[in-house]
Design a protein around this motif. Sequence first.
Motif, mmCIF file in Angstrom:
data_model
loop_
_atom_site.group_PDB
_atom_site.id
_atom_site.type_symbol
_atom_site.label_atom_id
_atom_site.label_comp_id
_atom_site.label_asym_id
_atom_site.label_seq_id
_atom_site.Cartn_x
_atom_site.Cartn_y
_atom_site.Cartn_z
ATOM 1 N N ILE A 134 0.835 -1.203 0.000
ATOM 2 C CA ILE A 134 0.000 0.000 0.000
ATOM 3 C C ILE A 134 0.874 1.259 0.000
ATOM 4 O O ILE A 134 0.528 2.255 -0.630
ATOM 5 N N GLN A 135 2.014 1.204 0.693
ATOM 6 C CA GLN A 135 2.923 2.362 0.725
ATOM 7 C C GLN A 135 3.446 2.695 -0.664
ATOM 8 O O GLN A 135 3.784 3.833 -0.938
ATOM 9 N N GLN A 136 3.525 1.705 -1.562
ATOM 10 C CA GLN A 136 4.084 1.913 -2.894
ATOM 11 C C GLN A 136 3.023 2.263 -3.930
ATOM 12 O O GLN A 136 3.358 2.556 -5.067
ATOM 13 N N ARG A 137 1.772 2.241 -3.560
ATOM 14 C CA ARG A 137 0.694 2.492 -4.517
ATOM 15 C C ARG A 137 -0.040 3.776 -4.175
ATOM 16 O O ARG A 137 0.014 4.271 -3.059
ATOM 17 N N ASP A 138 -0.763 4.282 -5.180
ATOM 18 C CA ASP A 138 -1.611 5.449 -4.956
ATOM 19 C C ASP A 138 -2.920 4.988 -4.335
ATOM 20 O O ASP A 138 -3.560 4.059 -4.824
#
Length: 175
Positions: A134-138
Amino acid sequence: VVGWYLSKLVVRLTCRTVARRIERPSVTRTVLRGVRASVLLLTLVVVAGILGVGDTQSLLSVTVISAVVAVVLAPLVGSLLNGLFVLADRPYEIGDMIEITDEGHTGFVEDITIRPTKIFTLQNTFIVIPNSEIQQRDVINYSAEDERTRLSLEFEVTYESDLEAARNHAERAAR
């Protein structure tokens, strides 16, 4: 066994105080899980003392276990750190409607833990997404400031149709 019941008792006694001081339910749950783990760890140390496990044996065991944890569980530690960042950044909260744009998942946040976030989607499915992903996605939070959600619906009305009846149906569907 005594430590397990003691941890449940301590969590029950501190639950209301922690909930009053911390406004976010996800952080409250994480703090209470930490309190429970601390009581269990303290119980483990007391049991080790009663069984006569010496300091030298403990130091050697901790060193070996730390080496194994460092090599084998590095991805897990990274996931835990990302979970702490999600809890600290506050991009969403339990009950918020979010969309993960890369995967197209839209739904309501059920639970936020240190490792995964649990989402109940609009397609009536339950997904668990690691916080490291989730940290790497919008992430789009549709209910960040307002509890109301917005949904766009497209429908066609032919020229032969009753325009007033179509308007009434659209307003009823929006409620």
